[in-house]
Design a protein around this motif. Structure first.
Motif, PDB file in Angstrom:
ATOM      1  N   LEU A 130       0.827  -1.203   0.000  1.00 32.81           N
ATOM      2  CA  LEU A 130       0.000   0.000   0.000  1.00 32.81           C
ATOM      3  C   LEU A 130       0.863   1.255   0.000  1.00 32.81           C
ATOM      4  O   LEU A 130       0.550   2.248  -0.676  1.00 32.81           O
ATOM      5  CB  LEU A 130      -0.929  -0.004   1.217  1.00 32.81           C
ATOM      6  CG  LEU A 130      -1.985  -1.116   1.251  1.00 32.81           C
ATOM      7  CD1 LEU A 130      -2.723  -1.095   2.586  1.00 32.81           C
ATOM      8  CD2 LEU A 130      -2.974  -0.982   0.093  1.00 32.81           C
ATOM      9  N   THR A 131       1.963   1.210   0.747  1.00 35.35           N
ATOM     10  CA  THR A 131       2.861   2.359   0.800  1.00 35.35           C
ATOM     11  C   THR A 131       3.535   2.593  -0.551  1.00 35.35           C
ATOM     12  O   THR A 131       3.648   3.730  -1.023  1.00 35.35           O
ATOM     13  CB  THR A 131       3.925   2.146   1.892  1.00 35.35           C
ATOM     14  OG1 THR A 131       3.271   1.907   3.139  1.00 35.35           O
ATOM     15  CG2 THR A 131       4.841   3.350   2.026  1.00 35.35           C
ATOM     16  N   ARG A 137       2.388   1.722  -3.498  1.00 34.98           N
ATOM     17  CA  ARG A 137       1.383   2.237  -4.434  1.00 34.98           C
ATOM     18  C   ARG A 137       1.195   3.745  -4.235  1.00 34.98           C
ATOM     19  O   ARG A 137       1.037   4.491  -5.215  1.00 34.98           O
ATOM     20  CB  ARG A 137       0.048   1.514  -4.252  1.00 34.98           C
ATOM     21  CG  ARG A 137       0.072   0.055  -4.656  1.00 34.98           C
ATOM     22  CD  ARG A 137      -1.316  -0.527  -4.797  1.00 34.98           C
ATOM     23  NE  ARG A 137      -1.897  -0.163  -6.087  1.00 34.98           N
ATOM     24  CZ  ARG A 137      -3.041  -0.679  -6.549  1.00 34.98           C
ATOM     25  NH1 ARG A 137      -3.709  -1.566  -5.824  1.00 34.98           N
ATOM     26  NH2 ARG A 137      -3.516  -0.317  -7.720  1.00 34.98           N
ATOM     27  N   LYS A 138       1.211   4.186  -2.992  1.00 36.58           N
ATOM     28  CA  LYS A 138       1.087   5.616  -2.707  1.00 36.58           C
ATOM     29  C   LYS A 138       2.278   6.383  -3.292  1.00 36.58           C
ATOM     30  O   LYS A 138       2.100   7.428  -3.929  1.00 36.58           O
ATOM     31  CB  LYS A 138       1.006   5.833  -1.199  1.00 36.58           C
ATOM     32  CG  LYS A 138       1.111   7.281  -0.739  1.00 36.58           C
ATOM     33  CD  LYS A 138       1.043   7.368   0.774  1.00 36.58           C
ATOM     34  CE  LYS A 138       1.289   8.786   1.273  1.00 36.58           C
ATOM     35  NZ  LYS A 138       2.688   9.207   1.120  1.00 36.58           N
ATOM     36  N   ALA A 193       1.913   6.569  -7.030  1.00 35.62           N
ATOM     37  CA  ALA A 193       0.840   7.480  -7.433  1.00 35.62           C
ATOM     38  C   ALA A 193       1.270   8.936  -7.299  1.00 35.62           C
ATOM     39  O   ALA A 193       0.846   9.793  -8.087  1.00 35.62           O
ATOM     40  CB  ALA A 193      -0.411   7.212  -6.594  1.00 35.62           C
ATOM     41  N   GLU A 194       2.110   9.205  -6.315  1.00 35.20           N
ATOM     42  CA  GLU A 194       2.572  10.575  -6.085  1.00 35.20           C
ATOM     43  C   GLU A 194       3.801  10.925  -6.913  1.00 35.20           C
ATOM     44  O   GLU A 194       4.280  12.065  -6.861  1.00 35.20           O
ATOM     45  CB  GLU A 194       2.871  10.764  -4.595  1.00 35.20           C
ATOM     46  CG  GLU A 194       1.621  10.666  -3.713  1.00 35.20           C
ATOM     47  CD  GLU A 194       1.937  10.686  -2.231  1.00 35.20           C
ATOM     48  OE1 GLU A 194       3.142  10.553  -1.888  1.00 35.20           O
ATOM     49  OE2 GLU A 194       1.006  10.816  -1.423  1.00 35.20           O
ATOM     50  N   GLU A 210      10.153   6.675   5.313  1.00 34.66           N
ATOM     51  CA  GLU A 210       8.825   6.793   4.705  1.00 34.66           C
ATOM     52  C   GLU A 210       7.813   6.081   5.603  1.00 34.66           C
ATOM     53  O   GLU A 210       7.878   4.849   5.755  1.00 34.66           O
ATOM     54  CB  GLU A 210       8.809   6.163   3.316  1.00 34.66           C
ATOM     55  CG  GLU A 210       7.439   6.127   2.653  1.00 34.66           C
ATOM     56  CD  GLU A 210       6.867   7.523   2.381  1.00 34.66           C
ATOM     57  OE1 GLU A 210       5.625   7.659   2.406  1.00 34.66           O
ATOM     58  OE2 GLU A 210       7.658   8.470   2.143  1.00 34.66           O
ATOM     59  N   LEU A 261       2.126   2.823   5.590  1.00 32.36           N
ATOM     60  CA  LEU A 261       0.683   2.829   5.779  1.00 32.36           C
ATOM     61  C   LEU A 261       0.250   1.557   6.511  1.00 32.36           C
ATOM     62  O   LEU A 261       0.882   0.511   6.359  1.00 32.36           O
ATOM     63  CB  LEU A 261      -0.032   2.914   4.429  1.00 32.36           C
ATOM     64  CG  LEU A 261       0.193   4.189   3.615  1.00 32.36           C
ATOM     65  CD1 LEU A 261      -0.522   4.082   2.273  1.00 32.36           C
ATOM     66  CD2 LEU A 261      -0.298   5.406   4.385  1.00 32.36           C
TER      67      LEU A 261
END
Length: 365
Positions: free
Chosen positions: A146-147, A149-150, A153-154, A312, A315
């Motif tokens: 999930l991290t 993917r974030k 995306a950013e 980082e 999540l």
């Protein structure tokens, strides 16, 4: 496709009644607790012929009904709204087929089938019957995934060039059981076990595979099937994924090492949710959160081992999101969280990897 099952007593607002086939590792550690924690679902029946597992299921879920075999479950299909198949791999296709033919939506643990062709046949049957067929790829809800993917995306990493993913263990002695059986009909070995996870994650992140190369070995004395496997995927967009699954790794590498044109992301350690479930903990406040000391690092030009990059925040992992999505798909017509066709694409890669390792060739898809 989704069906329109009714909840208990056929009244709106009542939970969907779930029949769970299998109460070994997958059924007892993953599926049963997650089903029970999901609003809109109720664990109604557990199928296991093992007396100790029957006692375990009754102790953990006092109201659950027990059945000794799948036939008993299908004889009472009208009393259920969803079937979850968490039995050994070789039973996935016949049990999923029976569930769909009985008019029931079905969740199947990974791998959904032994071949991509079988997965596509199941998908076609589900489509024909207008029923949900979903595959339990829980590690799409790992904290590190999930991290990542974030971050993607950013645009934190720029254009990703290489993705390294490791699911490694140190188990110098085989444990036995069907997962380590050399019988091809059991669909055992790490390629199809942990490989199902790392390949699925790579395809979700970076899209279809164009070519596959693999090395697969049986390293441990007494082992019957692959316990040390490497898979290289060239994606159609040019990203290269290097995936490692092993039971013979004395020093564990990073879970993820992702290298892009602007920065890289390195993350060590496994998502904590499986360990929590094994220990008997259940989803609730603080679920899936890991300590700051385990956060990965993002940066460039220096090793994270020597302080390079910035921490980082990871999540929280969210396995409960899978069954929440299944419930929403059945009750509201929302999208299937993991389709059988997605699983078939991963099986295309696994089959290519097996052929590549056997024939020592790169397989083009």
């Amino acid at each position: 496709m989704t069906g329109t099952p009714l909840g208990t007593s056929g009244t709106p607002g009542s939970p969907l009644r779930v029949g769970l086939v299998g109460y070994g590792l997958a059924g007892s550690v993953f599926h049963a607790p997650l089903i029970a924690a999901t609003e809109g679902l109720a664990l109604d029946m557990v199928v296991t012929s093992n007396p100790e597992r029957q006692q375990q299921a009754r102790a953990e879920f006092p109201d659950v009904r027990l059945a000794v075999g799948p036939d008993e479950l299908f004889d009472r299909a009208g009393e259920l709204d969803l079937i979850v198949v968490a039995s050994p791999n070789k039973t996935h296709v016949p049990l999923a087929t029976a569930a769909l033919q009985a008019g029931l939506p079905v969740v199947v643990d990974k791998p959904v089938a032994g071949t991509a062709a079988e997965a596509r046949e199941l998908a076609a049957l589900a489509e024909e019957r207008g029923l949900l067929l979903s595959v339990f790829q829980n590690r799409r809800w790992d904290n590190d995934f999930l991290t990542l993917r974030k971050l993607l995306a950013e645009g934190e990493l720029g254009d990703v060039w290489r993705f390294e993913s490791r699911f490694e263990r140190w188990r110098p002695k085989p444990k036995g059981g069907w997962r380590e059986s050399g019988d091809p009909t059991e669909i055992g070995g790490l390629l199809y076990d942990l490989g199902s996870h790392v390949v699925d994650q790579a395809l979700v992140l970076f899209g279809p595979a164009a070519a596959v190369y693999a090395e697969s070995d049986i390293r441990r004395p007494g082992a019957e099937t692959d316990d040390d496997t490497f898979i290289a995927i060239t994606h159609t967009n040019g990203v290269r994924s290097h995936l490692y699954v092993s039971a013979t790794t004395a020093q564990l590498g990073p879970r993820f090492r992702v290298l892009g044109s602007a920065a890289g992301y390195v993350k060590y350690g496994l998502d904590p949710q499986e360990a929590a479930l094994r220990e008997g903990r259940r989803p609730g406040p603080g679920w899936g959160v890991e300590p700051e000391a385990l956060w990965g690092r993002v940066g460039s030009g220096e090793s994270p081992a020597t302080g390079g990059g910035r921490p980082e925040p990871t999540l929280p992992g969210d396995y409960p999101a899978y069954y929440a999505a299944v419930a929403k798909a059945l009750l509201e017509g929302a999208p299937n969280p993991v389709t059988a066709l997605e699983a078939a694409a991963a099986l295309d890669v696994l089959e290519a990897a097996r052929r590549s390792a056997r024939e020592k060739v790169t397989v083009t898809l």
